[in-house]
Design an enzyme around this catalytic site. Structure first.
Site, PDB file in Angstrom:
ATOM      1  N   ASP A   1       1.056  -1.069  -0.088  1.00 28.45           N
ATOM      2  CA  ASP A   1       0.100   0.041  -0.039  1.00 28.45           C
ATOM      3  C   ASP A   1       0.890   1.135  -0.169  1.00 28.45           C
ATOM      4  OD1 ASP A   1      -3.074   0.956   0.693  1.00 28.45           O
ATOM      5  OD2 ASP A   1      -1.610   2.290   1.712  1.00 28.45           O
TER       6      ASP A   1
ATOM      7  N   ASN B   1      -3.162  12.961  -4.415  1.00 27.66           N
ATOM      8  CA  ASN B   1      -4.234  13.178  -5.162  1.00 27.66           C
ATOM      9  C   ASN B   1      -4.872  14.320  -4.718  1.00 27.66           C
ATOM     10  OD1 ASN B   1      -4.530  11.393  -7.201  1.00 27.66           O
ATOM     11  ND2 ASN B   1      -5.538   9.814  -5.721  1.00 27.66           N
TER      12      ASN B   1
ATOM     13  N   HIS C   1      -5.625  14.250  -9.576  1.00 24.88           N
ATOM     14  CA  HIS C   1      -5.644  12.881  -9.946  1.00 24.88           C
ATOM     15  C   HIS C   1      -4.645  12.609 -11.173  1.00 24.88           C
ATOM     16  CE1 HIS C   1      -8.848  11.081  -7.560  1.00 24.88           C
ATOM     17  NE2 HIS C   1      -9.372  12.444  -7.430  1.00 24.88           N
TER      18      HIS C   1
ATOM     19  N   ASP D   1      -2.033   9.520 -10.948  1.00 28.88           N
ATOM     20  CA  ASP D   1      -2.038   8.460 -12.059  1.00 28.88           C
ATOM     21  C   ASP D   1      -0.450   8.277 -12.190  1.00 28.88           C
ATOM     22  OD1 ASP D   1      -4.488   8.118 -11.851  1.00 28.88           O
ATOM     23  OD2 ASP D   1      -5.034   9.124 -13.562  1.00 28.88           O
TER      24      ASP D   1
ATOM     25  N   ASP E   1      -4.750   2.314  -4.600  1.00 22.98           N
ATOM     26  CA  ASP E   1      -3.085   2.419  -4.449  1.00 22.98           C
ATOM     27  C   ASP E   1      -2.476   1.006  -3.884  1.00 22.98           C
ATOM     28  OD1 ASP E   1      -4.406   2.691  -2.068  1.00 22.98           O
ATOM     29  OD2 ASP E   1      -3.010   4.383  -1.189  1.00 22.98           O
TER      30      ASP E   1
END
Length: 799
Positions: free
Chosen positions: A414, A422, A427, A431, A457
């Site tokens: 994680d 973010n 975003h 990405d 994630d």
């Protein structure tokens, strides 16, 4: 009345089927229809068997008929066979009769018979009340092979009209079979569609004196007016009405009132058009291909009740399709005469067709490969997805169960504080971090290992055939070291560290789900301890976790965890629509602990089910008390956040429903919310559980939309009634055109798909005004109201 001479098998002895080889000529097909009006029964239709025999004989003029059954369906038992006529073995008849007896309706019986895969398909004709059949729900079930779908539709219309007239001793309700015959003769004698349309108008004038009609034909998918009985029908309104039929390929009847409601439903303000009379349009279909629309209009008030008129227009539309196809065929033949008839031309065409087929085959194979790849890979990182990883993990697990000396390891990864990236950078940058993380992980594993993006994630790695714990530690340290270095993303240098949960799999495990849960729990402990890496086999609850678990259990038993209620409003007028339930923990120091302080731990420690059920009971009880108040609005809903673990089995779902029933509150006043991240993780059985909750009347909401990495396309598949846009979009929308565009897109999509959108995290008046400006309907946030105790809420009911 029932036929006293009815037998289980009654094959007619005075006629034989007149089925001939089918012709591709449309003129021949139309000529066949003409004979259907000339065919007369051998005797008056006094008995049920007479009806079957007449139907068999008439349809045999244009089809290969195998079976005709007259059946009654009462709705409480299976179908009752009143008579039948057949060609076939008794064994086949026995199978057919069994299927009819086992089904409660004509639709179910028709579907069951077609599943028998007989040589000819089955069709159904409903017979109206008449002098012979004084009971409702009588149907003809017919097994026949027609020359074309067009002939099938036309022949059934003619048979139904003939039967309704014969069975009523000529006292038919409105349209006589002669009207059908006149239109058929017109189609046979004249290939011009305008003549056929004019004949329809003349036929209808005795019933609708002011009737007018027109024909729209599709030319390269564009509708164009082909024929009108009056210039008034060239107005744009009538093209618009025809496009309503073209859109779904089905006949449609509209009155001025229903058309006004349709425009209102489509939010045409002001209305584009006004309809001042009744209108009916039928699609002109040939072999499933839409050629155009035949429509009529009249000011008659009885038009809408005259179903026979609409049936006649549909019949004429079928004739129009054959007529138009005949015209096209004749034109095609004339054009073909101009071309060279030498055999080399045919060979060249065949060669071109072969090349086209080969090209289409290659395209099909390419599309299939892309679809297969897309089903098992993440489109952003190009890594395998959850489905592929589960498949690989299952294979490895089965191998370990067979060979006890083999082991492998699973690493659950994680990204730390990814949500902050973010929220701060947007975003798009998030990405890029995910893509860069995928490449880093690929460089840390071996060739035979499996790497996948699990969702959001989270990443997972299957270290195949690895026995020594030291080898696992070496790879995990390599991953941690790789994420220590900053990532160069455009003009930014970002550091995104990670937490790893590891479990080493041996023969003691009993399921794949247990493996993933242990790795996930180990990752949670690594994140909680800030140690980067945690082995499941080295864990167990530490002292802090054990104490927190004990405190949480005590709080549940003593009623220290209570629901607070945050209002949700309609943004346009600030009217109350409901509340979101927010759990609060009042500890012994009288400190009010927020949900994020204990909900994640409850989820990981297994206490979340008990916690959720406790909050749901209190919320239902409070909702019941509010509903007893005189000022309480009946439409108010209460939204409760739940763990997806409630969807794992039927027993858990039933427990939720039992709590609602015991509280005596209506399910339609409750919303169960699940986070978008959890929606991404769920499988088909979870969605079936959601469907069961919705069937009980409970509304389903997707919380934190925008954080779970599902696309807007996914909203088509999720069984939801509400979505809540995450607060991160609200905080950025005044400065980010992308976030504002997403809100508009979700707003538009919700209007089309029929769910409602609630905007979370409204903190300022500027945000509130902007949301009203772009047409967002509902919202919540600290600017509107903070979560409140039940006693502080009741004054809102007076607003």
């Amino acid at each position: 009345m029932d036929d006293p001479n009815f037998k289980t098998s009654s094959e007619p002895d005075y006629f034989s089927p007149r089925f001939t080889n089918f012709s591709d000529s449309r003129s021949h097909l139309l000529a066949q229809l003409k004979h259907l009006f000339d065919y007369e029964p051998q005797q008056r239709l006094k008995q049920h068997a007479d009806v079957c025999q007449f139907s068999f004989g008439l349809l045999s003029l244009c089809a290969k008929v195998e079976q005709v059954y007259l059946v009654q369906f009462s709705g409480t038992g299976g179908g009752q066979i009143l008579a039948h006529t057949e060609i076939g073995s008794p064994q086949v008849s026995h199978i057919i009769e069994q299927e009819i007896h086992l089904n409660l309706s004509n639709t179910n019986a028709l579907n069951a018979l077609n599943k028998l895969n007989m040589s000819a398909s089955w069709h159904c004709i409903n017979l109206l009340n008449n002098n012979l059949f004084l009971r409702p729900s009588l149907y003809l079930l017919i097994s026949a092979e027609f020359a074309s779908p067009a002939i099938e539709q036309l022949a059934q219309h003619i048979l139904k009209a003939r039967l309704n007239a014969l069975l009523a001793n000529g006292q038919y309700q409105l349209i006589s079979p002669s009207a059908y015959q006149d239109l058929t003769l017109q189609a046979v004698s004249n290939s011009a569609m305008d003549k056929l349309s004019e004949k329809l108008r003349v036929t209808l004038q005795p019933y609708l004196p002011d009737v007018e009609n027109y024909v729209i034909l599709l030319n390269d998918s564009e509708p164009n007016m082909f024929f009108t009985s009056t210039k008034a029908l060239t107005a744009p309104l009538y093209l618009y009405l025809a496009e309503l039929v073209i859109k779904n390929g089905k006949a449609r009847f509209l009155t001025p009132l229903s058309f006004a409601h349709l425009q209102h439903a489509q939010q045409k303000q002001p209305p584009l058009y006004t309809l001042k009379h009744s209108w009916f349009g039928a699609p002109i279909l040939y072999d499933g291909r839409l050629l155009g629309v035949l429509a009529i209009c009249s000011h008659s008030h009885t038009f809408g009740m005259q179903r026979e008129i609409q049936n006649l227009v549909v019949y004429c539309a079928h004739l129009s399709a054959l007529t138009l196809q005949r015209q096209l065929t004749q034109y095609s033949l004339q054009e073909n005469l101009r071309f060279d008839r030498q055999i080399q031309s045919k060979i060249k065409q065949l060669s071109q067709s072969n090349r086209k087929l080969e090209q289409e085959l290659r395209q099909y194979q390419s599309i299939r490969e892309k679809l297969t790849y897309g089903a098992f890979h993440d489109p952003l990182t190009q890594l395998g997805n959850r489905a592929l990883f589960i498949e690989k993990l299952t294979v490895a697990f089965k191998r370990v169960k067979r060979h006890v000396d083999e082991t492998f390891a699973v690493i659950f990864i994680d990204l730390d504080k990814f949500k902050n990236i973010n929220d701060y950078y947007g975003h798009h940058m998030g990405d890029q971090v995910l893509i860069s993380s995928a490449r880093l992980l690929e460089g840390c594993i071996r060739q035979n290992d499996v790497l996948a993006r699990f969702g959001g994630d989270e990443f997972v790695i299957l270290l195949d055939k690895i026995a020594a714990k030291e080898d696992v530690i070496e790879i995990s340290q390599r991953i941690v070291a790789a994420f220590e270095a900053p990532m160069s993303l455009g003009h930014e240098l970002l550091t995104c560290k990670c937490s790893l949960g590891i479990t080493q799999v041996n023969n003691e495990y009993t399921s794949v789900e247990q493996i993933l849960e242990d790795a996930d729990n180990a990752m949670y402990i690594a994140k909680h301890r800030k140690s980067h890496v945690s082995f499941h086999q080295d864990n167990g609850l530490n002292k802090d976790s054990a104490k927190l678990s004990k405190d949480l259990l005590n709080a549940l038993s003593h009623g220290d965890i209570i629901p607070h209620y945050q209002p949700m409003i309609r943004l346009q007028d600030n009217s109350l629509m409901g509340f979101e339930v927010v759990a609060r923990w009042s500890d012994r120091k009288h400190t009010l602990r927020k949900a994020l302080d204990f909900i994640p731990f409850a989820e990981k420690s297994g206490l979340i089910i008990q916690l959720d059920l406790n909050i749901l009971r209190q919320s239902c009880k409070q909702l019941y008390q509010w509903q007893q108040l005189e000022l309480h609005p009946k439409h108010i809903r209460v939204a409760v956040n739940l763990s997806p673990k409630h969807l794992l089995n039927t027993e858990s779902v039933n427990t939720l429903l039992d709590i609602i029933n015991q509280a005596k509150v209506s399910p339609k006043n409750l919303v169960f919310e699940f986070s978008e991240k959890e929606f991404v993780r769920q499988n088909q059985s979870s969605f079936e559980a959601l469907d069961k909750l919705r069937a009980a009347g409970i509304l389903i909401g997707m919380d934190d939309f925008g954080t779970g990495f599902s696309s807007l396309n996914a909203l088509f598949d999720y069984p939801i009634d509400f979505i809540k846009v995450d607060r991160s979009f609200t905080s950025r929308m005044l400065s980010s055109k992308k976030d504002l565009s997403l809100m508009r897109a979700v707003r538009d999509l919700s209007n089309d798909l029929g769910f409602q959108v609630i905007i979370e995290g409204i903190e300022t008046i500027q945000q509130h005004k902007k949301l009203v400006e772009i047409g967002c309907e509902y919202g919540q946030g600290y600017y509107i109201a903070k979560p409140m105790k039940p006693g502080d809420v009741e004054h809102l009911f007076e607003a």
